[in-house]
Design an enzyme around this catalytic site. Structure first.
Site, mmCIF file in Angstrom:
data_model
loop_
_atom_site.group_PDB
_atom_site.id
_atom_site.type_symbol
_atom_site.label_atom_id
_atom_site.label_comp_id
_atom_site.label_asym_id
_atom_site.label_seq_id
_atom_site.Cartn_x
_atom_site.Cartn_y
_atom_site.Cartn_z
ATOM 1 N N CYS A 210 11.911 -1.489 17.268
ATOM 2 C CA CYS A 210 12.002 0.108 18.077
ATOM 3 C C CYS A 210 13.402 0.248 18.239
ATOM 4 O O CYS A 210 13.927 -0.667 18.933
ATOM 5 C CB CYS A 210 10.851 -0.271 19.185
ATOM 6 S SG CYS A 210 10.942 1.302 20.084
ATOM 7 N N CYS B 239 6.141 0.334 23.608
ATOM 8 C CA CYS B 239 6.463 1.688 24.128
ATOM 9 C C CYS B 239 5.818 2.846 23.281
ATOM 10 O O CYS B 239 4.930 2.676 22.548
ATOM 11 C CB CYS B 239 8.072 1.719 24.363
ATOM 12 S SG CYS B 239 9.014 2.427 23.021
ATOM 13 N N ARG C 24 0.876 -1.219 0.109
ATOM 14 C CA ARG C 24 -0.005 0.110 0.056
ATOM 15 C C ARG C 24 0.967 1.339 0.179
ATOM 16 O O ARG C 24 0.397 2.160 -0.651
ATOM 17 C CB ARG C 24 -0.931 0.075 1.156
ATOM 18 C CG ARG C 24 -2.004 -1.006 1.092
ATOM 19 C CD ARG C 24 -3.070 -0.967 2.234
ATOM 20 N NE ARG C 24 -4.038 0.277 2.067
ATOM 21 C CZ ARG C 24 -4.777 0.512 3.263
ATOM 22 N NH1 ARG C 24 -4.883 0.197 4.346
ATOM 23 N NH2 ARG C 24 -5.550 1.672 2.883
ATOM 24 N N CYS D 230 13.300 0.183 22.299
ATOM 25 C CA CYS D 230 12.833 -1.084 23.170
ATOM 26 C C CYS D 230 12.925 -2.490 22.427
ATOM 27 O O CYS D 230 13.070 -3.451 22.861
ATOM 28 C CB CYS D 230 11.608 -1.116 24.034
ATOM 29 S SG CYS D 230 10.171 -1.318 22.806
ATOM 30 N N ASN E 66 -21.227 10.672 -3.691
ATOM 31 C CA ASN E 66 -21.004 9.379 -3.764
ATOM 32 C C ASN E 66 -21.304 8.803 -4.916
ATOM 33 O O ASN E 66 -22.352 9.128 -5.506
ATOM 34 C CB ASN E 66 -21.658 8.722 -2.680
ATOM 35 C CG ASN E 66 -20.695 7.151 -2.345
ATOM 36 O OD1 ASN E 66 -20.393 6.617 -3.260
ATOM 37 N ND2 ASN E 66 -20.299 6.900 -1.028
ATOM 38 N N HIS F 281 -8.334 7.866 11.188
ATOM 39 C CA HIS F 281 -7.606 6.290 11.360
ATOM 40 C C HIS F 281 -5.896 6.291 11.340
ATOM 41 O O HIS F 281 -5.433 5.102 10.767
ATOM 42 C CB HIS F 281 -8.197 5.718 10.189
ATOM 43 C CG HIS F 281 -9.584 5.233 10.514
ATOM 44 N ND1 HIS F 281 -10.586 5.143 9.385
ATOM 45 C CD2 HIS F 281 -10.526 5.527 11.587
ATOM 46 C CE1 HIS F 281 -11.794 5.028 10.006
ATOM 47 N NE2 HIS F 281 -11.780 5.240 11.209
ATOM 48 N N GLY G 298 -17.388 10.012 -0.643
ATOM 49 C CA GLY G 298 -16.871 8.807 -0.831
ATOM 50 C C GLY G 298 -16.732 7.873 0.309
ATOM 51 O O GLY G 298 -15.369 7.284 0.520
ATOM 52 N N THR G 299 -17.380 7.784 1.089
ATOM 53 C CA THR G 299 -17.585 6.784 2.225
ATOM 54 C C THR G 299 -18.734 5.903 2.205
ATOM 55 O O THR G 299 -20.020 6.605 1.900
ATOM 56 C CB THR G 299 -17.417 7.474 3.495
ATOM 57 O OG1 THR G 299 -17.384 6.447 4.593
ATOM 58 C CG2 THR G 299 -18.338 8.692 4.002
ATOM 59 N N SER G 300 -18.862 4.727 2.611
ATOM 60 C CA SER G 300 -19.879 3.785 2.615
ATOM 61 C C SER G 300 -20.598 3.887 3.601
ATOM 62 O O SER G 300 -21.972 3.619 3.884
ATOM 63 C CB SER G 300 -19.480 2.296 2.407
ATOM 64 O OG SER G 300 -18.521 2.017 3.535
HETATM 65 P P1 NAD Z 1 -15.480 2.355 1.705
HETATM 66 O O1 NAD Z 1 -14.438 1.351 1.008
HETATM 67 O O2 NAD Z 1 -16.059 1.450 2.590
HETATM 68 O O3 NAD Z 1 -16.243 3.032 0.705
HETATM 69 C C1 NAD Z 1 -15.833 3.671 -0.152
HETATM 70 C C2 NAD Z 1 -17.040 4.472 -0.820
HETATM 71 O O4 NAD Z 1 -16.645 5.401 -1.886
HETATM 72 C C3 NAD Z 1 -18.187 3.635 -1.526
HETATM 73 O O5 NAD Z 1 -19.497 4.228 -0.911
HETATM 74 C C4 NAD Z 1 -18.054 4.041 -2.942
HETATM 75 O O6 NAD Z 1 -19.458 4.226 -3.474
HETATM 76 C C5 NAD Z 1 -17.484 5.203 -2.874
HETATM 77 N N1 NAD Z 1 -16.724 5.571 -4.189
HETATM 78 C C6 NAD Z 1 -15.939 4.765 -4.847
HETATM 79 N N2 NAD Z 1 -15.565 5.746 -5.931
HETATM 80 C C7 NAD Z 1 -15.966 6.900 -5.694
HETATM 81 C C8 NAD Z 1 -15.584 8.047 -6.536
HETATM 82 N N3 NAD Z 1 -14.833 8.244 -7.538
HETATM 83 N N4 NAD Z 1 -16.417 9.252 -6.217
HETATM 84 C C9 NAD Z 1 -17.272 9.138 -5.108
HETATM 85 N N5 NAD Z 1 -17.272 8.125 -4.316
HETATM 86 C C10 NAD Z 1 -16.850 6.865 -4.752
HETATM 87 O O7 NAD Z 1 -14.689 3.402 2.342
HETATM 88 P P2 NAD Z 1 -14.828 4.172 3.648
HETATM 89 O O8 NAD Z 1 -16.096 4.242 4.020
HETATM 90 O O9 NAD Z 1 -13.888 5.090 3.697
HETATM 91 O O10 NAD Z 1 -14.006 2.940 4.720
HETATM 92 C C11 NAD Z 1 -13.210 2.120 4.646
HETATM 93 C C12 NAD Z 1 -12.057 2.029 5.478
HETATM 94 O O11 NAD Z 1 -10.852 1.799 5.163
HETATM 95 C C13 NAD Z 1 -11.874 3.545 6.124
HETATM 96 O O12 NAD Z 1 -11.297 3.191 7.363
HETATM 97 C C14 NAD Z 1 -10.726 3.976 5.266
HETATM 98 O O13 NAD Z 1 -10.231 5.089 5.753
HETATM 99 C C15 NAD Z 1 -9.900 2.703 4.904
HETATM 100 N N6 NAD Z 1 -9.157 2.979 3.771
HETATM 101 C C16 NAD Z 1 -8.554 3.886 3.369
HETATM 102 C C17 NAD Z 1 -7.941 4.035 2.075
HETATM 103 C C18 NAD Z 1 -7.100 5.366 1.722
HETATM 104 O O14 NAD Z 1 -6.415 5.653 2.656
HETATM 105 N N7 NAD Z 1 -7.140 5.768 0.543
HETATM 106 C C19 NAD Z 1 -8.355 3.102 1.088
HETATM 107 C C20 NAD Z 1 -8.993 2.222 1.489
HETATM 108 C C21 NAD Z 1 -9.544 1.910 2.673
HETATM 109 ZN ZN ZN Z 2 9.490 0.658 21.791
#
Ligand code: NAD
Ligand code: ZN
Length: 240
Positions: A147, A130, A70, A150, A213, A119, A187-189
């Protein structure tokens, strides 16, 4: 849709306090896979089972391999038009706060200033025993990362599934959420807790809710406005 965007822009740009809650979907157009999308898989593993304290305990090498993969992906990713639009919004609105669930650092890279990372951040590592914590951008990190204080195993400074959020960071986010006029959810589910609950707290405290979204989310039913489409296409139109 055009009228909806016009109306939303009007509402957004006239607010005194805007809070944004972003999720993995905002970085999808930068080439970073979401967890629940079609390519939400890493090799043959289910990410929601790999990003856990249990997985790390059982097989730290496997989990570090996943994070090194990643880190490689994220290091090559560029901020997209959605990230850039949020920078514009921060410049236009006096009281602006961006709460993100993402660990990819792309909001900071884009230029946002007032960011709350619920997060954690993939570029930071910390000791499993530690209080050692530091930024380390090496890819891959040599295994096992130990670390310097430690000699215990180091882990990514991120919140895994099943882990509690840093209470101070969560409290800060709730404070913003309770006093915001508008919450823009991008962009969050809205399935990962307690991050998703922030949307309901905003609603209870009278905030106007706007969602961007590509698909309906768990929070869609309580939205005042839902804009369906890619964040990189919709957000730039909202801050012109
Ligand atoms: P999720 O994967 O659960 O959901 C992603 C959401 O984004 C969905 O609802 C989808 O419909 C929507 N989506 C996808 N492509 C899109 C676009 N181009 N424009 C608008 N919407 C779009 O993500 P979440 O709700 O953030 O939860 C997942 C967890 O995993 C979180 O904690 C997240 O931080 C972490 N995560 C982070 C990353 C990152 O840092 N980029 C990547 C993957 C997962
Ligand atoms: Zn340590």
């Amino acid at each position: 849709m055009y009228n909806e965007i016009e109306k939303t822009r009007e509402i957004l740009l006239n607010t005194k306090k805007l809070t944004v809650l972003s999720g993995a979907g905002i970085s999808a157009e930068s080439g970073i896979p979401t967890f629940r999308g079609a390519d939400g898989l890493w090799q043959k593993y289910n990410v929601t089972q790999l990003a856990t304290p249990e997985a790390f305990k059982k097989d730290p090498k496997l989990v570090w391999d996943f994070y090194n993969w990643r880190r490689g992906l994220i290091s090559k990713a560029k901020c997209n038009l959605a990230h850039k639009a949020l920078v514009k919004l921060e410049q236009k609105i006096s009281d602006f706060c961006l709460i993100t669930q993402n660990i990819d650092d792309l909001h900071r890279k884009a230029g946002n200033k007032n960011i709350i990372e619920l997060h954690g951040n993939i570029w930071w590592i910390r000791c499993t025993k530690c209080d050692f914590l530091k930024e380390d951008r090496r890819i891959p990190l040599p295994f096992p990362p130990l670390c310097p204080k430690c000699q215990s195993l180091l882990r990514p400074h991120v919140v895994w599934f099943g882990e509690a959020l840093d209470p101070d960071i969560l409290a800060l986010a709730i404070k913003e959420i309770k006093t915001t006029e508008i919450l823009l959810v991008v962009g969050t589910s809205a399935t990962v807790q307690p991050a998703a609950s922030l949307i309901w707290i905003a609603k209870e405290n009278g905030a106007f809710l706007i969602e961007v979204n590509s698909e309906p989310s768990e929070a869609t039913p309580i939205m005042d406005i839902s804009l369906r489409g890619k964040a990189g296409e919709i957000l730039p139109q909202l801050c012109e």
